[in-house]
Structures are given as structure tokens and as C-alpha cells.
Write a protein that holds these residues in place. Sequence first.
Motif, PDB file in Angstrom:
ATOM      1  N   ALA A 169      12.498  42.946  54.716  1.00  0.00           N
ATOM      2  CA  ALA A 169      11.084  43.306  54.640  1.00  0.00           C
ATOM      3  C   ALA A 169      10.695  44.272  55.757  1.00  0.00           C
ATOM      4  N   LEU A 170      11.222  44.049  56.942  1.00  0.00           N
ATOM      5  CA  LEU A 170      10.899  44.922  58.070  1.00  0.00           C
ATOM      6  C   LEU A 170      11.441  46.337  57.885  1.00  0.00           C
ATOM      7  N   ALA A 171      12.454  46.481  57.030  1.00  0.00           N
ATOM      8  CA  ALA A 171      13.036  47.799  56.781  1.00  0.00           C
ATOM      9  C   ALA A 171      12.231  48.613  55.775  1.00  0.00           C
ATOM     10  N   LEU A 172      11.235  48.001  55.156  1.00  0.00           N
ATOM     11  CA  LEU A 172      10.408  48.707  54.187  1.00  0.00           C
ATOM     12  C   LEU A 172       9.557  49.786  54.865  1.00  0.00           C
ATOM     13  N   LYS A 173       9.241  50.823  54.132  1.00  0.00           N
ATOM     14  CA  LYS A 173       8.396  51.886  54.653  1.00  0.00           C
ATOM     15  C   LYS A 173       6.927  51.531  54.457  1.00  0.00           C
ATOM     16  N   GLY A 174       6.098  51.929  55.396  1.00  0.00           N
ATOM     17  CA  GLY A 174       4.673  51.656  55.306  1.00  0.00           C
ATOM     18  C   GLY A 174       4.247  50.568  56.259  1.00  0.00           C
ATOM     19  N   THR A 175       3.168  49.877  55.919  1.00  0.00           N
ATOM     20  CA  THR A 175       2.628  48.810  56.761  1.00  0.00           C
ATOM     21  C   THR A 175       3.129  47.468  56.252  1.00  0.00           C
ATOM     22  N   ARG A 176       3.703  46.669  57.152  1.00  0.00           N
ATOM     23  CA  ARG A 176       4.188  45.339  56.797  1.00  0.00           C
ATOM     24  C   ARG A 176       3.269  44.303  57.429  1.00  0.00           C
ATOM     25  N   VAL A 177       2.690  43.442  56.605  1.00  0.00           N
ATOM     26  CA  VAL A 177       1.844  42.352  57.092  1.00  0.00           C
ATOM     27  C   VAL A 177       2.641  41.064  56.956  1.00  0.00           C
ATOM     28  N   LEU A 178       2.899  40.417  58.086  1.00  0.00           N
ATOM     29  CA  LEU A 178       3.656  39.174  58.085  1.00  0.00           C
ATOM     30  C   LEU A 178       2.675  38.015  58.189  1.00  0.00           C
ATOM     31  N   MET A 179       2.572  37.238  57.100  1.00  0.00           N
ATOM     32  CA  MET A 179       1.631  36.126  57.033  1.00  0.00           C
ATOM     33  C   MET A 179       2.232  34.872  57.655  1.00  0.00           C
ATOM     34  N   ARG A 186       9.936  34.307  67.245  1.00  0.00           N
ATOM     35  CA  ARG A 186      11.114  34.654  68.055  1.00  0.00           C
ATOM     36  C   ARG A 186      12.101  35.476  67.237  1.00  0.00           C
ATOM     37  N   GLU A 187      12.382  35.046  66.016  1.00  0.00           N
ATOM     38  CA  GLU A 187      13.301  35.784  65.148  1.00  0.00           C
ATOM     39  C   GLU A 187      12.762  37.172  64.838  1.00  0.00           C
ATOM     40  N   ILE A 188      11.474  37.269  64.562  1.00  0.00           N
ATOM     41  CA  ILE A 188      10.872  38.560  64.227  1.00  0.00           C
ATOM     42  C   ILE A 188      10.948  39.515  65.418  1.00  0.00           C
ATOM     43  N   LYS A 189      10.660  39.009  66.604  1.00  0.00           N
ATOM     44  CA  LYS A 189      10.716  39.849  67.804  1.00  0.00           C
ATOM     45  C   LYS A 189      12.129  40.382  68.031  1.00  0.00           C
ATOM     46  N   THR A 190      13.130  39.531  67.789  1.00  0.00           N
ATOM     47  CA  THR A 190      14.522  39.950  67.958  1.00  0.00           C
ATOM     48  C   THR A 190      14.881  41.037  66.955  1.00  0.00           C
ATOM     49  N   LEU A 191      14.478  40.862  65.706  1.00  0.00           N
ATOM     50  CA  LEU A 191      14.787  41.842  64.668  1.00  0.00           C
ATOM     51  C   LEU A 191      14.114  43.182  64.947  1.00  0.00           C
ATOM     52  N   ILE A 192      12.861  43.145  65.366  1.00  0.00           N
ATOM     53  CA  ILE A 192      12.149  44.392  65.657  1.00  0.00           C
ATOM     54  C   ILE A 192      12.744  45.076  66.876  1.00  0.00           C
ATOM     55  N   GLY A 193      13.124  44.274  67.872  1.00  0.00           N
ATOM     56  CA  GLY A 193      13.730  44.840  69.081  1.00  0.00           C
ATOM     57  C   GLY A 193      15.027  45.570  68.805  1.00  0.00           C
ATOM     58  N   ALA A 194      15.708  45.203  67.716  1.00  0.00           N
ATOM     59  CA  ALA A 194      16.983  45.826  67.377  1.00  0.00           C
ATOM     60  C   ALA A 194      16.822  47.025  66.445  1.00  0.00           C
ATOM     61  N   MET A 195      15.605  47.319  66.023  1.00  0.00           N
ATOM     62  CA  MET A 195      15.389  48.438  65.103  1.00  0.00           C
ATOM     63  C   MET A 195      15.586  49.769  65.823  1.00  0.00           C
ATOM     64  N   GLN A 196      16.193  50.729  65.137  1.00  0.00           N
ATOM     65  CA  GLN A 196      16.475  52.025  65.746  1.00  0.00           C
ATOM     66  C   GLN A 196      15.186  52.760  66.099  1.00  0.00           C
ATOM     67  N   ARG A 197      14.237  52.721  65.169  1.00  0.00           N
ATOM     68  CA  ARG A 197      12.947  53.352  65.431  1.00  0.00           C
ATOM     69  C   ARG A 197      11.910  52.259  65.575  1.00  0.00           C
ATOM     70  N   ARG A 198      11.405  52.081  66.784  1.00  0.00           N
ATOM     71  CA  ARG A 198      10.510  50.977  67.098  1.00  0.00           C
ATOM     72  C   ARG A 198       9.127  51.201  66.474  1.00  0.00           C
ATOM     73  N   PRO A 199       8.658  50.283  65.639  1.00  0.00           N
ATOM     74  CA  PRO A 199       7.330  50.423  65.039  1.00  0.00           C
ATOM     75  C   PRO A 199       6.236  49.907  65.978  1.00  0.00           C
ATOM     76  N   SER A 200       5.012  50.162  65.618  1.00  0.00           N
ATOM     77  CA  SER A 200       3.868  49.555  66.297  1.00  0.00           C
ATOM     78  C   SER A 200       3.745  48.117  65.779  1.00  0.00           C
ATOM     79  N   VAL A 201       3.597  47.169  66.696  1.00  0.00           N
ATOM     80  CA  VAL A 201       3.519  45.758  66.306  1.00  0.00           C
ATOM     81  C   VAL A 201       2.320  45.119  67.000  1.00  0.00           C
ATOM     82  N   LYS A 202       1.420  44.540  66.196  1.00  0.00           N
ATOM     83  CA  LYS A 202       0.258  43.854  66.758  1.00  0.00           C
ATOM     84  C   LYS A 202       0.097  42.499  66.047  1.00  0.00           C
ATOM     85  N   LEU A 203      -0.526  41.573  66.739  1.00  0.00           N
ATOM     86  CA  LEU A 203      -0.675  40.232  66.181  1.00  0.00           C
ATOM     87  C   LEU A 203      -2.049  39.673  66.518  1.00  0.00           C
ATOM     88  N   VAL A 204      -2.659  39.037  65.526  1.00  0.00           N
ATOM     89  CA  VAL A 204      -3.919  38.328  65.740  1.00  0.00           C
ATOM     90  C   VAL A 204      -3.675  36.860  65.395  1.00  0.00           C
TER      91      VAL A 204
END
Length: 237
Positions: A169-179, A186-204
Motif C-alpha cells: 500500500a505504501l508503494a502506491l502513487k498518490g496520497t495514502r491514508v492509513l486508518m 512501529r512497523e509503518i515507521k520502519t517501512l517508510i524509513g526504508a523507502m528510497q524516496r521519503r514521502p511526507s508523513v503526518k499523523l493526527v
Amino acid sequence: MKPAPKKAGQLYGIGVGPGDPELMTLKAVRLLKECQIIAVPAAGKDRNTAYEIVKCAVPGITAKEILELSMPMTRDHKRLESSHEAAALKVIAELDRGQNVAFITLGDPSIYSTYLYVHTRVVARGYNARIVPGVPSFCAAAARLNEGLTEAAQALHIIPASYDGIEEALALKGTRVLMKAGKSLREIKTLIGAMQRRPSVKLVERCGMQGERVFNHLEDMDDQASYFSIMIVKDEP
């Protein structure tokens, strides 16, 4: 299966929004005033939360009859089927008495809502049921961040973060909303940290509720957060 009685009541699945009582729609407030019975899940984190929102927005709601429906937080298919069927039958019993029932649910009833399990069973038996939309939590989260979710041809992906498939899901293009991203953070942070191109990540976390927290950077987020957590992942320009 026999058809519904001619004078059967009406079921409404009413979205009460993400947390702020002022985000409830006028239609939701009106129907909650008019319905004789308020149905709430008897298990799960959204039970008291949805009802507390309603109490702040609908005067006199506490005087109405409450119908508690067992909706366990489990992935056991047989247990879920049994509880959903029992909940639908409890609602139908009230409809047969000519009572109108308002099933309240956080956010919007059409998005990962326990209400839908009751809705489909009630409709299948010939009764009238209507979905009343509410403000989705991810729209409220974007507003809290004071930014849009998508522009022009950008895709919007709504992803249940507690299930398998997050990496894809994180590899998809566009905006990803994780419900409901709290337990998987923790798993999500690790996966994003390993991405070649770092996306903008915000959480509410707990948007519009007491204890609301906003994180504008991945590094600032705890490894675990509330069940009511929305993460928005966007590709940087």
C-alpha cells in the motif's frame, strides 16, 4: 423468509463524525431526535465515544431507550457472523414493534463501520434501512493539518493499517491514508524509513476528541499511538 410487517419501523445508520460534536450533520441531529431507540455497539472502543459525541449535540438524547448490540473486536469469522446475526435480529425485533432505530457510528457508516454488518442483514430481510453520512475521520484529520488530501489527478488510497499489505500500500502513487494506524505504527515507521524516496508523513491522533495530538514529522511519532489514529502519507513534489 417472510417480508417485513407493513408498519415496521425504519433503521438508520447514522455517522456522528470523528469526534467534534459540531461536525455532526443537521440531518443526523434531526433523526436522532425523532428516533425512539438509539443502538450502540456493546463492545469496542467506539461505543462510549460515539454516544458521548451524540450527548453533546442532541439535547434529551439520554432519555431515549438504548439498544446495546454485541459487536466483538475479533477476527474470528464464526464469532463475527454469529454476533452480527444476533445484532440484526435484535434490531428487527424493534422494527417489528414499529420503532425507528438509530444505530450510531463514528465517522461515516460506509467506511469500515460495524453498522454495515447489521444494515445488509436487515435490508436482506425486506426492512427499510438508510445510511446517513457523517464526516470521515481522514477528512477531519486533513482539515486539522490545514491541508488538502489530493489535487488534480492524484489518487487517494484508504488503507486499513491493522491488516496485511501495508508495504504494498505504501508503494502506491498518490496520497495514502492509513486508518487506525496506532498499533502498527512501529512497523509503518520502519517501512517508510526504508523507502528510497521519503514521502511526507503526518499523523493526527484522536482527531476532535479530548487528548488530540498532531505529528508533522515521522521522527516525532511514538512507536504506538491511540486506536483513533490517522496517518497521511503523501509524495513530496
